[in-house]
Design an enzyme around this catalytic site. Structure first.
Site, PDB file in Angstrom:
ATOM      1  CD  GLU A  62      -1.615  -2.466   1.407  1.00 12.29           C
ATOM      2  OE1 GLU A  62      -2.369  -3.411   1.078  1.00 12.29           O
ATOM      3  OE2 GLU A  62      -0.493  -2.642   1.955  1.00 12.29           O
TER       4      GLU A  62
ATOM      5  CG  HIS B 189     -10.371  -8.212   6.612  1.00 11.64           C
ATOM      6  ND1 HIS B 189      -9.763  -9.045   7.529  1.00 11.64           N
ATOM      7  CD2 HIS B 189      -9.656  -8.323   5.467  1.00 11.64           C
ATOM      8  CE1 HIS B 189      -8.723  -9.651   6.960  1.00 11.64           C
ATOM      9  NE2 HIS B 189      -8.636  -9.221   5.714  1.00 11.64           N
TER      10      HIS B 189
END
Length: 322
Positions: free
Chosen positions: A58, A125
């Protein structure tokens, strides 16, 4: 025929790629596979070379997007989950967020964050990161709660010269549907009155707007209370004019969010109303968030962790009884 929330995001990206040659999409497994939630399905075939798979880094993803934006492009970066954007935190807040202030050169990137919880997703998540990014100057943070906003706010985000963190809620992807997309939408930074009322105000955003409306409908049927629901739509900047106007009508405020309570968007709303609109209040303002623990895996625990129409009604009855 209906269109879902994730369909609207897909259609917005299709429109952007079709209409603006500067736009490209970048993310993990988003080309042939179509992304973890299929929000880019079919776009790689329709726009060869403009829907690009990224490495599983990322930090590198946002760094590349910043460089491309400085070179004149309009990157749209998909994080697989909002939680993983913390790996790119330095790039987002220290580089993208400050670049125009430091150099006068804008960084028009849009970072899509699949946010919020779903049953069984657990602590890695399910997080809502909007307050963290809103803390830093230079970033715009949007939280669409409707199918039409999911479409129009993504177009508006990419058109903006500022870096935008676009928080799309995973629970809404296929649950939320509409018969069509509105032709127009309010500008970024403007809240919306989703449900008018006169006895109390609920200020919410993202998926919690729908939970607030359900709670308000239940209170109307059970007790005759008319609860106004304000959808913030954008949490940075924050449309305090709409919030304060609603509190002026109702005299009571419940700030509602799915994120953790400490230092969140709801805390900011309560603080701003208390400092700017104290004279409007007939009761102490309240906030209501998920519990201050990591998000649990088990669907039953997850349902008990986050605000629901039932628990929102309980909080509202306490506020209305003051």
């Amino acid at each position: 025929m209906s269109i879902t929330y994730v369909d609207a995001i897909l259609e917005a990206q299709d429109h952007l790629l079709r209409e603006d040659p500067r736009v490209f999409l970048y993310g993990q497994d988003i080309s042939r596979f179509g992304g973890a939630f299929k929000a880019t399905k079919g776009l790689a075939e329709a726009y060869p070379g403009r829907v690009l798979d990224s490495p599983i880094s990322e930090d590198a993803m946002i760094g590349m997007a910043i460089g491309a934006a400085l070179a004149g492009m309009r990157p749209v970066v998909e994080m697989q989950f909002a939680d993983f954007s913390s790996i790119a935190f330095n790039q987002i807040v220290n580089h993208a967020g400050t670049h125009f202030y430091r150099t006068g050169m804008p960084v028009p990137i849009t970072v899509r964050l699949p946010s919020g919880g779903t049953p069984g997703s657990g602590p890695f998540h399910s997080q809502s990161m909007e307050a963290i990014y809103s803390h830093y100057p230079g970033l715009v943070v949007v939280t669409p709660a409707t199918v039409s906003d999911a479409y129009h706010m993504l177009l508006q985000s990419v058109a903006l010269d500022d870096p935008v963190v676009y928080c799309e809620h995973k629970f809404l992807y296929r649950w939320l549907k509409a018969s069509s997309i509105d032709r127009e939408a309010p500008p970024l930074g403007q809240a919306r009155i989703t449900r008018p009322g006169k006895h109390a105000t609920i200020v919410a955003y993202s998926a919690m707007v729908h939970e607030a409306v359900r709670a308000a409908d239940r209170l109307k049927v059970e007790s005759g209370w008319e609860i106004e629901v304000v959808d913030l739509r954008t949490v940075k900047p924050l449309d305090m004019d709409t919030v304060l106007a609603s509190v002026a009508r109702t005299g009571r405020l419940l700030a509602l969010g799915e994120a953790f309570p400490w230092g969140g968007v709801t805390a900011e709303v309560v603080a701003r109303v208390a400092s700017e609109g104290f004279h409007l209040l007939d009761a102490p303002p309240k906030r209501f968030n998920s519990r201050d623990t990591p998000v649990p895996y088990h669907p039953n625990l997850w349902a008990a962790h986050r605000p629901t129409p039932e628990t929102i009604c309980l909080a509202m009855r306490e506020l209305l009884a003051f």
